[in-house]
Design an enzyme around this catalytic site. Structure first.
Site, PDB file in Angstrom:
ATOM      1  N   ASP A  81       0.854  -1.196   0.000  1.00  0.00           N
ATOM      2  CA  ASP A  81       0.000   0.000   0.000  1.00  0.00           C
ATOM      3  C   ASP A  81       0.893   1.251   0.000  1.00  0.00           C
ATOM      4  OD1 ASP A  81      -2.369   1.461   0.208  1.00  0.00           O
ATOM      5  OD2 ASP A  81      -2.399   1.381   2.401  1.00  0.00           O
ATOM      6  N   LYS A 183     -12.694  12.696   7.453  1.00  0.00           N
ATOM      7  CA  LYS A 183     -12.720  12.847   5.992  1.00  0.00           C
ATOM      8  C   LYS A 183     -13.502  14.062   5.535  1.00  0.00           C
ATOM      9  CE  LYS A 183     -12.492   7.893   5.322  1.00  0.00           C
ATOM     10  NZ  LYS A 183     -11.022   7.859   5.292  1.00  0.00           N
ATOM     11  N   HIS A 210      -9.346   4.820  -2.554  1.00  0.00           N
ATOM     12  CA  HIS A 210      -8.639   4.923  -1.265  1.00  0.00           C
ATOM     13  C   HIS A 210      -9.509   5.722  -0.296  1.00  0.00           C
ATOM     14  CE1 HIS A 210      -4.342   3.648  -2.037  1.00  0.00           C
ATOM     15  NE2 HIS A 210      -4.947   3.415  -3.192  1.00  0.00           N
ATOM     16  N   ASN A 253     -10.272   0.488  -0.339  1.00  0.00           N
ATOM     17  CA  ASN A 253      -9.291   0.417   0.763  1.00  0.00           C
ATOM     18  C   ASN A 253      -9.904   0.824   2.095  1.00  0.00           C
ATOM     19  OD1 ASN A 253      -7.532  -0.061  -1.331  1.00  0.00           O
ATOM     20  ND2 ASN A 253      -6.081   1.544  -0.756  1.00  0.00           N
ATOM     21  N   ASP A 255      -8.825   0.905   6.127  1.00  0.00           N
ATOM     22  CA  ASP A 255      -7.813   0.733   7.169  1.00  0.00           C
ATOM     23  C   ASP A 255      -8.297   1.348   8.492  1.00  0.00           C
ATOM     24  OD1 ASP A 255      -5.533   0.426   8.661  1.00  0.00           O
ATOM     25  OD2 ASP A 255      -4.393   1.981   7.652  1.00  0.00           O
ATOM     26  N   ARG A 259      -8.846   0.081  12.672  1.00  0.00           N
ATOM     27  CA  ARG A 259      -8.181   0.658  13.859  1.00  0.00           C
ATOM     28  C   ARG A 259      -9.224   1.062  14.895  1.00  0.00           C
ATOM     29  NH1 ARG A 259      -2.929   3.858  11.824  1.00  0.00           N
ATOM     30  NH2 ARG A 259      -2.657   2.778   9.866  1.00  0.00           N
TER      31      ARG A 259
END
Ligand code: 13P
Length: 316
Positions: A81, A183, A210, A253, A255, A259
């Site tokens: 990545d 975002k 992404h 994607n 991620d 978390r």
């Protein structure tokens, strides 16, 4: 079974998107494989430069190879990545990775083309797929931080020229998402017209989204109730995943959301069990919760239930 991203995209194009999930440790690896098997989904394991430096790149390779043995039915690509040129060459020469991303999107157009082309030549000699990026997403992802004033969306005509001149196998486009948990500040929407524009000019070419974490508000609230301080965190509406997939986005994607699951489980567990010093009980809860999270994302991406069709296509 490790396959290239291109093999997965050929099956997915226009129908569903592959979840591309970042991993850093053994608990994430277990949760990831369990969730994909539970939902019968092909998937992409992503490894960032930060992950390779967190313990050791050999540790990650060892964990993924072990997971492949523990879950022999899994079909997945192993992908770098946001690689720089050096990391891509290291991955290509390792004999382990089946896909790399060269991210030269911070360079001027011609330099991005030249860099990407060099990586494509080296990768294709070994049958490895290459994702490239054109345009710039905002936000913070490990050591990459892009300020708002440097964000620029992908131009469809430039994208087609870029694809033709570099020979890359898929393209990450900037359509208004950003990396991380913050975002959107207002009610911005995604620029699907960019994906549509590229699809019209280059039908069948796989695109990548992404910065696609949805930052579930329930997750944020639980983290904050257990002592966290995430203020104004906001992500992509996950109902848009499938809409993007139908327009040719083959890889999405995720991620940050993983978390958040980690943070919620560990904060809540420690708050509820202040006397506990064994980390394994909460690690077990996390693996279970991450597995459920992955399965739920695969449902939204449309990749759930596709594993056997992909296996059949690979055996043909
Ligand atoms: P998120 O931060 O939205 O999870 O995006 C991850 C990503 O795009 C990895 O390349």
């Amino acid at each position: 079974m490790i396959v290239t991203a291109t093999e997965l995209f050929t099956q997915a194009y226009g129908k569903y998107a592959l979840g591309a999930y970042n991993i850093n440790n053994a608990e994430q690896t277990m949760g990831l494989f369990r969730g994909n098997i539970a939902s019968s989904a092909p998937f992409i394991v992503q490894i960032s430069r930060g992950a390779r430096n967190y313990t050791d790149k050999r540790m990650l390779e060892g964990m993924i190879r072990a997971a492949e043995e523990i879950f022999p039915e899994a079909i997945f690509a192993v992908h770098i990545d946001h690689g720089d040129e050096e990391t891509c060459y290291d991955a290509i020469d390792s004999g382990f990775y089946s896909s790399v991303m060269i991210d030269a999107s911070n360079l001027p157009f011609e330099e991005n083309i030249a860099t990407t082309k060099r990586v494509v030549e080296r990768a294709h000699e070994k049958g490895i797929s290459v994702e490239a990026e054109l345009g710039q997403l905002g936000g913070v992802e490990e050591d990459i931080s892009v300020q708002e004033e440097h964000v620029h969306l992908t131009d469809p005509e430039e994208a087609v020229e870029f694809i033709d001149r570099t020979g890359c196998d898929s393209l990450a486009c900037a359509i208004g998402t950003s990396h991380g948990a913050y975002k959107f500040s207002g009610s911005q929407s995604l620029h699907f017209e960019i994906i549509e524009g590229i699809r019209k000019l280059k039908p069948g070419f796989p695109l990548v989204m992404h910065g696609s974490s949805s930052v579930p508000q329930e997750e944020v609230e639980r983290i904050n109730a257990a002592g966290g301080q995430l203020k104004g965190a906001k992500g992509v509406d996950p109902k848009q995943y499938l809409a993007a997939a139908k327009l040719g986005v083959c890889k999405i994607n995720i991620d940050t959301d993983g978390r958040l699951v980690w943070m919620r489980v560990h904060r809540e567990y420690m708050k509820e069990h202040p006397d506990v010093f064994d980390f394994r009980p909460m690690g077990k809860v996390y693996m279970e919760e991450y597995s459920k999270f992955i399965a739920s994302r695969n449902e939204l991406l449309g990749s759930a239930g596709q594993l056997e069709a992909v296996r059949a296509s690979l055996c043909r």
